[in-house]
Enzyme design. Structure first.
Site, PDB file in Angstrom:
ATOM      1  N   LYS A 140      -1.518  10.230  -1.558  1.00 44.47           N
ATOM      2  CA  LYS A 140      -3.174   9.269  -2.331  1.00 44.47           C
ATOM      3  C   LYS A 140      -3.370   8.734  -0.712  1.00 44.47           C
ATOM      4  CE  LYS A 140      -0.952  10.705  -6.111  1.00 44.47           C
ATOM      5  NZ  LYS A 140       1.112  11.233  -6.215  1.00 44.47           N
TER       6      LYS A 140
ATOM      7  N   ASP B 288     -13.818   4.372   7.250  1.00 41.46           N
ATOM      8  CA  ASP B 288     -14.599   3.446   8.370  1.00 41.46           C
ATOM      9  C   ASP B 288     -13.690   2.746   9.216  1.00 41.46           C
ATOM     10  OD1 ASP B 288     -17.253   4.105   7.844  1.00 41.46           O
ATOM     11  OD2 ASP B 288     -17.842   3.142   6.770  1.00 41.46           O
TER      12      ASP B 288
ATOM     13  N   LYS C 160       3.426   3.371 -10.108  1.00 40.12           N
ATOM     14  CA  LYS C 160       5.115   3.511  -9.359  1.00 40.12           C
ATOM     15  C   LYS C 160       5.327   2.110  -8.842  1.00 40.12           C
ATOM     16  CE  LYS C 160       2.998   8.068  -8.691  1.00 40.12           C
ATOM     17  NZ  LYS C 160       3.770   8.974  -9.994  1.00 40.12           N
TER      18      LYS C 160
ATOM     19  N   HIS D 236       1.877   5.911 -15.798  1.00 41.42           N
ATOM     20  CA  HIS D 236       2.019   7.224 -14.388  1.00 41.42           C
ATOM     21  C   HIS D 236       2.565   5.702 -13.364  1.00 41.42           C
ATOM     22  CE1 HIS D 236       0.936  10.109 -11.417  1.00 41.42           C
ATOM     23  NE2 HIS D 236       1.917  10.506 -12.238  1.00 41.42           N
TER      24      HIS D 236
ATOM     25  N   ASP E 290      12.360 -10.792  -8.132  1.00 40.90           N
ATOM     26  CA  ASP E 290      11.704 -11.729  -8.346  1.00 40.90           C
ATOM     27  C   ASP E 290      10.225 -12.668  -8.027  1.00 40.90           C
ATOM     28  OD1 ASP E 290      14.523 -12.590  -7.509  1.00 40.90           O
ATOM     29  OD2 ASP E 290      14.760 -12.195  -5.724  1.00 40.90           O
TER      30      ASP E 290
ATOM     31  N   HIS F 295       3.039  14.903  -1.623  1.00 39.55           N
ATOM     32  CA  HIS F 295       2.745  14.383  -2.625  1.00 39.55           C
ATOM     33  C   HIS F 295       1.736  12.672  -2.315  1.00 39.55           C
ATOM     34  CE1 HIS F 295       4.132  11.733  -6.556  1.00 39.55           C
ATOM     35  NE2 HIS F 295       3.131  12.726  -7.190  1.00 39.55           N
TER      36      HIS F 295
END
Length: 502
Positions: free
Chosen positions: A245, A250, A422, A420, A427, A243
């Site tokens: 990404k 470089d 996440k 979507h 604090d 899952h």
């Protein structure tokens, strides 16, 4: 699938003994199927109970198999085999640790001045190091990318600037407008001599046309599908997905976050409308850890190793912007890194815990941590989409809300489009952003990657964006829960029973 074959074989032997030794009344086809399926279910339930899984997970599988055997068997062969069996990833875990140890040594120890961090934050940083076994960087620059426009414009620019190599790893990659734009850049760069390695998840990106991939391969782009299931879709491998990404350019520029590649992430989908998401641009030292995570995934799938200095020598930044740590998690790691990181963040909070997630299916420990925090006077807020993209997780998520709201947790439904992002912010100073949802699949089954940020300017940007998102969200009221329709309650309860399987 090996476990499934074992179960069927055992059942067949028992059935044969029963059939030929004692006979089957009438020996009708229906009776034979009934006896055989019953024996198979009993065998499966016994094996599941002997695996010492989480009790709620064990009971969920047993109930599903007992109440709806045909559906239960199908689900088990697809998603239940070796639910927590990490043996197939032992070699990957060992190689990953060897790679991390190569950069560990003195770098993994915190020897910079920690005076600007509170005692709790210092303890938390040491804990995160022990959990993830990856370096904490004081020489990394991060920039929060809000939504698809900022993310993809940044990505396209950085790809165009690539000189030596491009490493790309996505769960979902579509051959639509934005996917084709990226494909053409990768093709052009490969023809110019830039080393381009592209990894996609075999299930998440199952709709990529062969001709689309062939064009890239013929241009010199190296391709690999993570966790291919072409030969056996009923293999337990289908249950463990990549899952992540990750983009590394470089060795000095990286991107991680919640956005896959597809037009819907640019709010071009009529189904989802506006797509609210968060990604992050990373420059400097922490890119090296991202690089290693990608290279270890590549090694696992191809056997090719590229741990040379040309890939592991990022350009360092000034280091005046807090702490950054890249954290990988997956079924190859018995420490359940992200789950324990989230738990530690919540329990270390002194003022606030703000969470944004498209799916909320926590385990008992996370749920209890949120409840206790709220009971202790901590400002606990959960930002959740008002409309779903997947109905079962949506209903399952709602089943957890009453227990949280009764102790003072504030739950907001994002109304502007589909949420979507996440994010977990504690604090207003400690945060994590990445690919992991707050659900059991992300915390136990998927390969994920998150960035931990402590006292960086990016944390403040995340706080600002969260507050802005609340302006287009509706606070869920206790009165709304009381007037829910019976069918909604039934669906939520049924989905809740399935939540350990999701």
């Amino acid at each position: 699938m090996r476990r499934g074959l074992q179960v069927i074989l055992i059942s067949a032997i028992v059935f044969a003994f029963y059939y030929f030794g004692f006979g089957v009344v009438g020996r009708t086809a229906g009776t034979i199927v009934s006896v055989f399926s019953t024996l198979t279910v009993i065998s499966l339930c016994f094996m599941i109970s002997m695996e010492n899984r989480n009790p709620s997970t064990t009971m969920s599988w047993i109930l599903l198999l007992a109440l709806v055997p045909i559906v239960g068997l199908l689900f088990y062969f697809l998603f239940g085999q070796n639910f927590f069996n990490r043996r197939k990833y032992d070699k990957k875990a060992l190689r990953d640790m060897e790679a991390y140890e190569r950069i560990e040594n003195e770098e993994l120890r915190i020897h910079q001045d920690l005076s600007k961090f509170t005692t709790r934050q210092q303890q938390f940083l040491k804990l995160s190091q022990r959990l993830a076994r990856t370096p904490i960087s004081f020489s990394t620059e991060t920039t929060i990318l809000t939504n698809g426009e900022q993310t993809f414009s940044t990505l396209l620019t950085e790809l165009e600037n690539a000189k030596h190599h491009i490493h790309m790893e996505y769960y979902i990659f579509r051959a639509d407008d934005i996917g084709t734009q990226i494909q053409q850049i990768l093709i052009n760069k490969a023809k110019m001599g830039v080393a381009v390695r592209f990894m996609y998840d075999a299930v998440g990106s199952i709709q990529i046309p062969k001709v689309f991939l062939k064009e890239m391969e013929e241009a010199g782009v190296k391709l690999v599908a993570f966790g291919s299931v072409k030969t056996n879709f009923f293999s337990s491998r289908v249950n463990f997905r990549n899952h992540r990404k990750i983009v590394v350019i470089d060795g000095s520029v990286g991107l991680i976050g919640g956005l896959n590649v597809g037009d819907e992430y640019l709010s071009r989908s009529e189904t989802y409308g506006f797509w609210r998401d968060t990604h992050m641009l990373v420059k400097g030292e922490a890119v090296r850890t991202l690089q290693i995570i990608f290279l270890r995934d590549w090694l696992y799938m191809t056997g090719e190793q590229f741990l040379e200095q040309e890939y592991l020598s990022p350009t360092l930044t000034s280091g005046n912007d807090g702490v950054v740590q890249m954290i990988a998690s997956g079924p190859d790691n018995e420490r359940r890194v992200l789950r324990n990181l989230f738990f530690s963040m919540i329990t270390s909070a002194e003022k606030s815990v703000w969470l944004a997630t498209p799916y909320f299916i926590p385990d008992d420990d996370i749920l209890t941590a949120l409840r206790v925090a709220a009971l202790g006077g901590i400002d606990v807020r959960i930002l959740f989409p008002a409309k779903p993209d997947k109905w079962v997780p949506f209903f399952a998520s709602h089943s957890y809300f009453p227990a949280l709201m009764e102790v003072g947790v504030k739950i907001y439904e994002y109304e502007k489009g589909f949420l979507h992002s996440k994010l977990l912010i504690v604090d207003g100073e400690v945060a994590t952003i990445g690919t992991a949802n707050m659900d059991m699949r992300s915390l136990n089954l998927n390969f994920e990657v998150n960035a931990l940020l402590v006292k960086t300017s990016s944390v403040q940007k995340m706080v600002t964006d969260f507050e802005r998102d609340l302006l287009t969200a509706t606070l869920m009221s206790p009165e709304r829960l009381k007037v829910k329709k019976v069918w909604e309650r039934i669906l939520e309860s049924a989905a809740r029973l399935m939540s350990p399987l999701l």
